[in-house]
Design a protein around this motif. Structure first.
Motif, mmCIF file in Angstrom:
data_model
loop_
_atom_site.group_PDB
_atom_site.id
_atom_site.type_symbol
_atom_site.label_atom_id
_atom_site.label_comp_id
_atom_site.label_asym_id
_atom_site.label_seq_id
_atom_site.Cartn_x
_atom_site.Cartn_y
_atom_site.Cartn_z
ATOM 1 N N TYR A 168 0.812 -1.208 0.000
ATOM 2 C CA TYR A 168 0.000 0.000 0.000
ATOM 3 C C TYR A 168 0.848 1.262 0.000
ATOM 4 C CZ TYR A 168 -3.994 -2.942 0.432
ATOM 5 O OH TYR A 168 -4.950 -3.885 0.179
ATOM 6 N N SER A 169 2.064 1.194 0.516
ATOM 7 C CA SER A 169 2.918 2.380 0.490
ATOM 8 C C SER A 169 3.559 2.580 -0.877
ATOM 9 C CB SER A 169 3.992 2.301 1.576
ATOM 10 O OG SER A 169 4.838 1.207 1.341
ATOM 11 N N LEU A 170 3.625 1.546 -1.704
ATOM 12 C CA LEU A 170 4.212 1.696 -3.037
ATOM 13 C C LEU A 170 3.322 2.496 -3.980
ATOM 14 C CD1 LEU A 170 6.027 -1.667 -3.757
ATOM 15 C CD2 LEU A 170 7.008 0.566 -3.286
ATOM 16 N N ARG A 171 2.132 2.823 -3.549
ATOM 17 C CA ARG A 171 1.291 3.718 -4.347
ATOM 18 C C ARG A 171 1.794 5.151 -4.217
ATOM 19 N NH1 ARG A 171 -4.867 2.593 -3.673
ATOM 20 N NH2 ARG A 171 -4.872 3.775 -5.590
ATOM 21 N N ASN A 172 2.584 5.426 -3.186
ATOM 22 C CA ASN A 172 3.189 6.735 -2.993
ATOM 23 C C ASN A 172 4.365 6.855 -3.962
ATOM 24 O OD1 ASN A 172 4.714 8.904 -2.110
ATOM 25 N ND2 ASN A 172 4.299 8.514 0.044
ATOM 26 N N GLN A 173 4.342 7.860 -4.816
ATOM 27 C CA GLN A 173 5.359 7.998 -5.861
ATOM 28 C C GLN A 173 6.752 8.239 -5.290
ATOM 29 O OE1 GLN A 173 4.865 7.283 -9.016
ATOM 30 N NE2 GLN A 173 2.718 6.865 -8.577
ATOM 31 N N GLU A 174 6.848 9.002 -4.203
ATOM 32 C CA GLU A 174 8.155 9.272 -3.614
ATOM 33 C C GLU A 174 8.783 7.995 -3.068
ATOM 34 O OE1 GLU A 174 7.686 12.277 -0.665
ATOM 35 O OE2 GLU A 174 6.849 13.721 -2.072
ATOM 36 N N LEU A 175 8.001 7.200 -2.393
ATOM 37 C CA LEU A 175 8.522 5.948 -1.862
ATOM 38 C C LEU A 175 8.875 4.985 -2.991
ATOM 39 C CD1 LEU A 175 9.153 4.397 0.725
ATOM 40 C CD2 LEU A 175 6.886 3.409 0.561
ATOM 41 N N LYS A 176 8.061 4.967 -4.026
ATOM 42 C CA LYS A 176 8.337 4.109 -5.171
ATOM 43 C C LYS A 176 9.656 4.497 -5.828
ATOM 44 C CE LYS A 176 4.773 3.106 -7.715
ATOM 45 N NZ LYS A 176 3.721 3.116 -8.737
ATOM 46 N N ALA A 177 9.914 5.797 -5.954
ATOM 47 C CA ALA A 177 11.171 6.261 -6.542
ATOM 48 C C ALA A 177 12.353 5.897 -5.640
ATOM 49 C CB ALA A 177 11.115 7.766 -6.767
#
Length: 127
Positions: free
Chosen positions: A105-114
């Motif tokens: 669910y946190s990988l939907r956050n673009q900053e965390l994904k980057a």
């Protein structure tokens, strides 16, 4: 003697009931995911479908991991049972899925994904 007579019938009844209950839960889970995918496919925008599938598919992977390891743990034959395998399987189905849910669910956050992408590409470049 009276209380232990015909205990195999009780065990058989419990086994049949457990199999029936597990089958009903499995059917309910499959039906739920079919309904979710049908609803997602009806989303008119490509971006909306992509966003929905980016959450549904990893969650489905975690649910599949949980169900397959639990099924293997309880349906394996005693001949392949060992304490280390039992420990590994119990950790796999009791620790890994709950630990993966926040990550999914946190990988939907673009900053965390980057940040995760930079971490992964940095690790692969070093080796």
């Amino acid at each position: 003697t009276l209380s232990c007579s015909k205990s195999y019938l009780r065990e058989l009844g419990f086994l049949v009931f457990s199999i029936f209950l597990a089958f009903c839960c499995f059917v309910f889970i499959v039906f739920s995911y079919v309904q979710i995918f049908r609803a997602v496919l009806r989303i008119p925008s490509e971006q909306g479908r992509h966003k929905s599938f980016s959450t549904c598919l990893p969650h489905l992977a975690v649910v599949s991991l949980f169900i397959s390891t639990v099924a293997f743990t309880y349906l394996k034959t005693p001949s392949i049972s060992s304490p280390s395998l039992d420990l590994a399987l119990s950790v796999l189905y009791s620790v890994v899925p709950p630990a993966l849910n926040p990550l999914i669910y946190s990988l939907r956050n673009q900053e965390l994904k980057a940040a995760v992408w930079r971490l992964m590409t940095g690790c692969f470049q070093e080796h």
